[in-house]
Design a protein around this motif. Structure first.
Motif, PDB file in Angstrom:
ATOM      1  N   GLU A 162      61.474 100.202  26.302  1.00 55.96           N
ATOM      2  CA  GLU A 162      60.396 100.825  27.056  1.00 55.96           C
ATOM      3  C   GLU A 162      59.751  99.853  28.048  1.00 55.96           C
ATOM      4  OE1 GLU A 162      57.315 103.209  28.498  1.00 55.96           O
ATOM      5  OE2 GLU A 162      59.293 103.617  27.673  1.00 55.96           O
ATOM      6  N   ILE A 163      59.670 100.258  29.338  1.00 56.77           N
ATOM      7  CA  ILE A 163      59.043  99.427  30.364  1.00 56.77           C
ATOM      8  C   ILE A 163      58.296 100.286  31.398  1.00 56.77           C
ATOM      9  CG2 ILE A 163      60.616  97.450  30.204  1.00 56.77           C
ATOM     10  CD1 ILE A 163      62.178  98.617  32.572  1.00 56.77           C
ATOM     11  N   PHE A 164      58.087 101.570  31.127  1.00 55.99           N
ATOM     12  CA  PHE A 164      57.613 102.498  32.153  1.00 55.99           C
ATOM     13  C   PHE A 164      56.374 101.998  32.899  1.00 55.99           C
ATOM     14  CE2 PHE A 164      54.523 106.031  32.846  1.00 55.99           C
ATOM     15  CZ  PHE A 164      55.083 106.539  34.009  1.00 55.99           C
ATOM     16  N   LEU A 165      55.273 101.725  32.196  1.00 48.95           N
ATOM     17  CA  LEU A 165      54.039 101.341  32.870  1.00 48.95           C
ATOM     18  C   LEU A 165      54.141  99.965  33.512  1.00 48.95           C
ATOM     19  CD1 LEU A 165      51.426 102.717  30.320  1.00 48.95           C
ATOM     20  CD2 LEU A 165      51.772 103.509  32.666  1.00 48.95           C
ATOM     21  N   ALA A 166      54.725  99.016  32.803  1.00 50.60           N
ATOM     22  CA  ALA A 166      54.817  97.661  33.349  1.00 50.60           C
ATOM     23  C   ALA A 166      55.749  97.606  34.557  1.00 50.60           C
ATOM     24  CB  ALA A 166      55.293  96.690  32.275  1.00 50.60           C
ATOM     25  N   ILE A 184      58.085  95.143  23.393  1.00 55.92           N
ATOM     26  CA  ILE A 184      59.072  94.419  22.596  1.00 55.92           C
ATOM     27  C   ILE A 184      60.027  93.666  23.507  1.00 55.92           C
ATOM     28  CG2 ILE A 184      60.988  94.689  20.966  1.00 55.92           C
ATOM     29  CD1 ILE A 184      59.493  97.096  19.812  1.00 55.92           C
ATOM     30  N   THR A 185      60.482  94.320  24.589  1.00 61.30           N
ATOM     31  CA  THR A 185      61.373  93.641  25.531  1.00 61.30           C
ATOM     32  C   THR A 185      60.617  92.564  26.298  1.00 61.30           C
ATOM     33  OG1 THR A 185      62.921  93.987  27.354  1.00 61.30           O
ATOM     34  CG2 THR A 185      60.924  95.304  27.379  1.00 61.30           C
ATOM     35  N   ASN A 190      58.161  89.081  32.502  1.00 61.16           N
ATOM     36  CA  ASN A 190      57.974  89.567  31.142  1.00 61.16           C
ATOM     37  C   ASN A 190      56.878  90.625  31.183  1.00 61.16           C
ATOM     38  OD1 ASN A 190      57.120  89.959  28.453  1.00 61.16           O
ATOM     39  ND2 ASN A 190      57.632  87.862  27.881  1.00 61.16           N
ATOM     40  N   PRO A 191      57.154  91.862  30.754  1.00 57.64           N
ATOM     41  CA  PRO A 191      56.116  92.892  30.839  1.00 57.64           C
ATOM     42  C   PRO A 191      54.843  92.530  30.102  1.00 57.64           C
ATOM     43  CG  PRO A 191      57.935  93.612  29.434  1.00 57.64           C
ATOM     44  CD  PRO A 191      58.393  92.371  30.130  1.00 57.64           C
TER      45      PRO A 191
END
Length: 451
Positions: free
Chosen positions: A86-90, A226-227, A248-249
Motif C-alpha cells: 500500500e502506497i496510495f496516499l504517500a 510497511i513498504t 520511503n513513504p
C-alpha cells in the motif's frame, strides 16, 4: 496601514537547490498566483512533458490483478488485503511535490492549490473559468463532462474519515469512497480513467486529498507504512535526464518533511521546520492572508528564506533566524491585484492512448471491515506493548524498524490480549507494529515510539 517587516541578517546564500510551499484553497489565491500557475502548466507541456509522463506512469501502474503476478507492484486498491504493497496516499503526496517543484522551477513564488469538493460544486464555479481551469478542456482535448456522473462528497463524508483511527482503514475508505472517487467521476473526461493526471484539475483534487490526510495525521499521529520505497520514487526512474530519488513513504507522513504547509480560512501557520535550501536557493512561503511563523521554525546559518503575505505576517516565540542566515519578511503590494499577461495558450491535445477509454473500476473490498483492534498501548513504550482485541483470534505480530527490517515476530493463538514483552533492548526511536490474522489480513499497522 500595512507594514513591511524586514529582517536581513548576514547575506550568506546557500548554493544547493529548497522545498517551500503554502498551499491553499484556490479561492484564496491572488489573481497573480492563478494566472502564473496556469501559465506554468501550459509551459510544462512544452519540451519534456511532465503532465504526460506522470499520466502515462499512473496509467501503466494503476492497478494489477496481483493473483496473477504477486511481484508486480501497483498504485491503487491494495487494501485491505495487501498492506505491504500500500502506497496510495504517500505516492500521490510525492507526485504533487514533483509537479509543484516543476512549477516552481518556472516561478518560485507560486504553489499548487486545492479544490474543496465538499462545498465548491457549481458548474459555473470560478474554478472552471476560461482564464483558469476552463481553457485546458478545449486546448488539451480533455472532454470533461462536469456533473454528469457525480456526486461530489459532502462535509459529513470527510468527517467520517477523520473519525477512523486506524491508518490503513482510513486509507482504504478514503481511496475507494466518494471523498476521493467523487471528483474523478464528477469531472469526467480523463479524470475517471487511469490517465487522470492529464487534467490539471487532478492536481487540485489530489492536493485536497493530501490536505485531508494532513488533517487526519494532525488528529491521530499514526500514519505508517510497511513498504520502504515507492514506484517511480525508488531511485531508478529517470525523467528529463535526472534520476528521481528513493523515497520511503514513512519519511513523508508529515508534509513538513517536504517543506509543505497548508493555509486555510485566512491563516497559515509555519512551525516545526528547518529551512534547508535542499531544492531551491531561496525558500519562499507566500500566502495572501495572515502568516504566523514560530514554534521551532528555524533558519540556520547559511540558509535563505522569504516569508511574504499580502496582508499580515506575525513572528511568534520559537521563530529563529540564526546569524549567518538570510531572512526577509515582507508585505507584497506589487502583485496584489496584478494579473500577469497570459502566455500563449496554444492547443496541445494529447496523443491517443487506449487507456483514455478505460474507466476506473472503483472496487469494493467485499470484506468484513469490522474493527477487531480495541486498543494498543502504551505509546511511547519502554519494555512492552499490549494490544487488546474485541474477540479471540489467531494472529502473527511483527515489530519492524523504520527501514522495514523485522525486529520481532511472534504468533498468538485464540486470544484477545496480545502482549509483546522484552522490548527494553531496542534503541530509542520509531518502529511499526503489524498484526496479521490467519488469512493474511492486516488488522493493525501502527507507528510506535520507543522511549
Amino acid at each position: 496601514m500595512k507594514q513591511i517587516y524586514r529582517i536581513l541578517i548576514l547575506l550568506c546564500f546557500a548554493h544547493s537547490l529548497s522545498a517551500q510551499s503554502i498551499r491553499k484553497n484556490y479561492q484564496e489565491m491572488t489573481n497573480y498566483e492563478k494566472t502564473a500557475l496556469v501559465n506554468a502548466f501550459y509551459e510544462l507541456r512544452n519540451g519534456p512533458d511532465l503532465f504526460n509522463d506522470l499520466a502515462v506512469f499512473h496509467s501503466q501502474y494503476f492497478n494489477f490483478d496481483n493473483t496473477i503476478d504477486p511481484t508486480r507492484l501497483d498504485l491503487h486498491f491494495n487494501l485491505p488485503d495487501e498492506a505491504e504493497r500500500e502506497i496510495f496516499l504517500a505516492w500521490h503526496r510525492r507526485q504533487m511535490f514533483e509537479m509543484e517543484q516543476a512549477v516552481q522551477n518556472i516561478n518560485p513564488k507560486i504553489s499548487l492549490a486545492f479544490w474543496n469538493t465538499t462545498n465548491d460544486q457549481a458548474l459555473n464555479s470560478a474554478l472552471w473559468d476560461e482564464n483558469f481551469m476552463g481553457s485546458f478542456n478545449t486546448n488539451w482535448d480533455l472532454r470533461r463532462r462536469l456533473g454528469h456522473d457525480g456526486p461530489l462528497p459532502t462535509p459529513s463524508e470527510v468527517s467520517v474519515l477523520y473519525g477512523i483511527s486506524n491508518f490503513f482503514q482510513f486509507s482504504n475508505e478514503f481511496e475507494r469512497r466518494n471523498v476521493h472517487r467523487g471528483a474523478h467521476v464528477w469531472t469526467g473526461g480523463a479524470m475517471p480513467t487511469p490517465l487522470s493526471p492529464r487534467d490539471p484539475i487532478f492536481y487540485f483534487h489530489h492536493v485536497y486529498a493530501d490536505f485531508i490526510w494532513y488533517n487526519w495525521e494532525e488528529i491521530h499521529h499514526n500514519s505508517a507504512y510497511i513498504t520502504t520505497s515507492m514506484l517511480r520514487y525508488d531511485g531508478t526512474y529517470v525523467f528529463n535526464g535526472q534520476t528521481l530519488p528513493l523515497v520511503n513513504p514513512n519519511d513523508i507522513t508529515d508534509t513538513r518533511s517536504l517543506g509543505v504547509f497548508y493555509g486555510s480560512d485566512g491563516l497559515a501557520k509555519l512551525n516545526n521546520y528547518i529551512v534547508s535550501n535542499t531544492y531551491r536557493p531561496e525558500e519562499i512561503f507566500y500566502y495572501q492572508y495572515r502568516i504566523e511563523v514560530g514554534n521551532n521554525f528555524i533558519i540556520p546559518e547559511g540558509a535563505n528564506c522569504r516569508i511574504e503575505s499580502v496582508n499580515e505576517i506575525k513572528l511568534l516565540p520559537g521563530f529563529v533566524a540564526d546569524s549567518g542566515s538570510k531572512f526577509v519578511a515582507s508585505i507584497d503590494v506589487a502583485t496584489t491585484q496584478q494579473r500577469p499577461q497570459n502566455k500563449v495558450r496554444a492547443k496541445n491535445p494529447y496523443n491517443y492512448d487506449e487507456n483514455i477509454n478505460t474507466a476506473i473500476i472503483w472496487e469494493e473490498d467485499n470484506k468484513d471491515d469490522t474493527p477487531i483492534i480495541i486498543d494498543s498501548y502504551p505509546n511511547p513504550f519502554s519494555d512492552k506493548i499490549t494490544i487488546k482485541l474485541n474477540k479471540n483470534t489467531n494472529c502473527t505480530v511483527a515489530v519492524y524498524n523504520m527501514m522495514g527490517g523485522v525486529i520481532r515476530e511472534e504468533a498468538f493463538h485464540n486470544t484477545n490480549t496480545i502482549i509483546i514483552n522484552k522490548l527494553y533492548g531496542l534503541s530509542p526511536g520509531f518502529y511499526v507494529i503489524s498484526v496479521v490474522d490467519a488469512d493474511g489480513k492486516i488488522l493493525l499497522a501502527k507507528r510506535v515510539i520507543k522511549m
